[in-house]
Structures are given as structure tokens and as C-alpha cells.
Design a protein around this motif. Structure first.
Motif, short mmCIF file in Angstrom:
data_model
loop_
_atom_site.label_atom_id
_atom_site.label_comp_id
_atom_site.label_asym_id
_atom_site.label_seq_id
_atom_site.Cartn_x
_atom_site.Cartn_y
_atom_site.Cartn_z
N LEU A 110 -102.76 112.88 -91.61
CA LEU A 110 -102.07 112.61 -90.58
C LEU A 110 -102.74 111.72 -89.52
O LEU A 110 -103.34 112.30 -88.67
N LEU A 111 -102.84 110.43 -89.74
CA LEU A 111 -103.63 109.39 -89.34
C LEU A 111 -102.98 108.49 -88.02
O LEU A 111 -103.40 107.17 -88.11
N LEU A 112 -101.81 108.94 -87.50
CA LEU A 112 -101.22 107.99 -86.65
C LEU A 112 -101.94 108.00 -85.24
O LEU A 112 -102.10 109.32 -84.60
N VAL A 113 -102.46 106.98 -84.95
CA VAL A 113 -103.57 106.85 -83.99
C VAL A 113 -102.93 106.10 -82.71
O VAL A 113 -102.44 105.14 -82.46
N GLY A 114 -103.58 106.90 -81.84
CA GLY A 114 -103.41 106.23 -80.50
C GLY A 114 -104.62 106.27 -79.76
O GLY A 114 -105.41 107.40 -79.50
N CYS A 115 -105.14 104.99 -79.27
CA CYS A 115 -106.64 105.02 -78.74
C CYS A 115 -106.59 105.21 -77.26
O CYS A 115 -106.36 104.25 -76.62
N ALA A 116 -107.03 106.22 -76.91
CA ALA A 116 -106.98 106.46 -75.04
C ALA A 116 -108.10 106.10 -74.60
O ALA A 116 -109.31 106.14 -75.05
N ALA A 117 -107.77 105.32 -73.61
CA ALA A 117 -109.12 104.63 -72.62
C ALA A 117 -109.48 106.07 -71.72
O ALA A 117 -108.63 106.66 -71.48
N GLY B 260 -97.55 101.83 -91.47
CA GLY B 260 -96.89 101.87 -92.67
C GLY B 260 -95.45 102.01 -92.70
O GLY B 260 -94.93 101.98 -91.45
N GLU B 261 -94.72 102.14 -93.77
CA GLU B 261 -93.37 102.27 -93.86
C GLU B 261 -92.86 103.58 -93.80
O GLU B 261 -93.55 104.33 -94.44
N PRO B 262 -92.05 103.87 -92.72
CA PRO B 262 -91.38 105.17 -92.83
C PRO B 262 -90.69 105.74 -94.03
O PRO B 262 -90.21 104.96 -94.66
N ASN C 184 -95.30 112.87 -93.83
CA ASN C 184 -95.89 111.61 -93.25
C ASN C 184 -95.65 110.56 -94.51
O ASN C 184 -95.82 110.90 -95.74
N PRO C 185 -95.38 109.47 -94.19
CA PRO C 185 -95.34 108.38 -95.29
C PRO C 185 -96.81 108.29 -95.97
O PRO C 185 -97.83 108.62 -95.55
N PRO C 186 -96.62 107.90 -97.17
CA PRO C 186 -98.03 107.77 -97.99
C PRO C 186 -98.87 106.94 -97.20
O PRO C 186 -98.41 105.88 -96.60
N ILE C 187 -100.32 107.18 -97.08
CA ILE C 187 -101.36 106.30 -96.37
C ILE C 187 -101.42 105.17 -97.28
O ILE C 187 -101.33 105.10 -98.40
N THR C 188 -101.34 103.75 -96.45
CA THR C 188 -101.65 102.81 -97.06
C THR C 188 -103.06 102.12 -97.16
O THR C 188 -103.85 102.63 -96.47
#
Length: 211
Positions: free
Chosen positions: A12-19, A42-44, A135-139
């Protein structure tokens, strides 16, 4: 007692880089994430692909039950809702409670595993009712990003906190051999039940999204 290990949780690697707050000094992790930039997307999954993966995971849950209770009769269960992995605790806890299962206070509903056949049937019913949303396959691009995060931040951070992280494979081998690359930095000097373990993970999040 066999335990079904939700292996795909690692993906589960959907990232948001918080400041950080304005004017506050950036941590080493912030600097690495800033250097790496946004996580590649990646593609959903299509609806058909999502249903197929969900069905596969539910089958794994049942195989875990019959591995311990070979004569168990599989209950008919309708999927109520596929839930993001980070949000399954509440629906699983409520479902187990409704099926008469009391989860020990020192365990989460998601980590709890049954000891008896009736508990196992309740466990399966709840897992199948609220399966993790696939989750979609990791690219390859995402794997490259993960490798860079692990080698630039996680491994050095863990070493600073007393671990002895093995030398990583090459970036190319990490990508082409995934998920059998035989390397993923984790604390080596403490175990999960050690109070220091959580503190090390707070200091050295193993995933780019900080979890």
C-alpha cells in the motif's frame, strides 16, 4: 495455529509527502522525500479486476480456516464493502462483536486470530464481509521509488538506531525480483513486542507514506 499474514499490506504505497510547519527545520526524511518527489502513479484496477482480486483474498481467508479446522463448513457470506486496509479495524471489530467474539483488549480486531472453530467461522465471516480493498499491482517506477526511499532514508535511519541492516541488492535486482528480492530493511535489534520497537518505527517509517 496458522495465521493468515496480510502480505499485500506491504504494497500500500500511495504517497503524500506532508510538509512540516512553516519555518521548522526539515528532517532527514523530509529532505529525502523532497529529493524523490511525488510517488509515481499506476493504472487503477478495473471493476472486474478488483472483484477478482477480492475473491482471491477471501478464498485465502477460507483456506486459513480449513488448515486449522478441516471439517469446517463454509458459511455463505456476501461482501458488505471492500475497505481500505487502514480503515478495517472498526468494521471488523463491530462484526466480530455482533458474532459473539470478544477480542482481547491488548489485540486489534484485525490482528486477532481464532482459537476455536466457531470463532474461526465468525472470523471468516467478518473478513469476507469487509475484505481489504485491493490495490493496483505495483509498477517498476513505484518499486524504484520505494528502493530509493529505503536505501536513502530507512536503512541509514535504522542503523543509527542500533540495527544492522544487510547490504541491499542493486536497484535493478530489487525491481526485477520483487516480491522475492530477499531484502527489506526492518529493525533487527528489537522485536515487535519491545516498547522500543514502536519508537524506532516512528523515527524510521518503513514506508514513504509514513506508516
Amino acid at each position: 495455529m496458522r495465521r493468515l499474514m496480510p502480505l499485500l499490506a506491504t504494497l500500500l504505497l500511495l504517497v503524500g509527502c506532508a510538509a512540516g510547519p512553516a519555518g521548522s527545520p526539515k528532517s532527514e526524511r523530509d529532505l529525502v522525500l523532497e529529493q524523490l518527489g511525488p510517488m509515481p502513479t499506476g493504472e487503477p484496477l478495473s471493476d472486474e479486476e478488483e472483484l477478482g482480486e477480492t475473491t482471491r483474498v477471501i478464498e485465502l481467508y477460507w483456506q486459513s480456516v480449513v488448515a486449522d479446522f478441516p471439517d469446517a463448513v463454509r458459511p455463505e457470506v456476501d461482501i458488505v464493502e471492500a475497505v481500505d486496509a487502514s480503515e478495517r479495524e472498526v468494521p471488523l471489530a463491530d462484526c466480530l462483536k455482533n458474532h459473539g467474539v470478544v477480542v482481547p483488549a491488548d489485540q486489534s480486531a484485525e490482528s486477532w486470530y481464532p482459537a476455536t472453530e466457531p470463532e474461526a467461522l465468525a472470523w471468516f465471516t467478518c473478513q469476507a464481509s469487509y475484505p481489504p480493498r485491493p490495490n493496483p499491482p505495483i509498477t517498476d517506477d513505484q518499486l524504484g521509488y520505494l528502493y530509493d526511499y529505503l536505501t536513502l532514508f530507512v536503512a541509514p535511519c535504522l542503523n543509527k538506531h542500533g540495527s544492522n541492516v544487510p547490504k541491499p541488492p542493486s536497484r535493478e535486482d530489487f525491481i526485477t525480483e520483487w516480491p522475492n528480492q530477499m531484502w527489506y530493511p526492518e529493525p533487527t535489534n528489537v522485536h515487535g513486542d519491545d516498547p522500543k520497537y514502536a519508537g524506532i518505527l516512528d523515527a524510521c517509517p518503513l514506508r514513504p507514506d509514513g506508516r
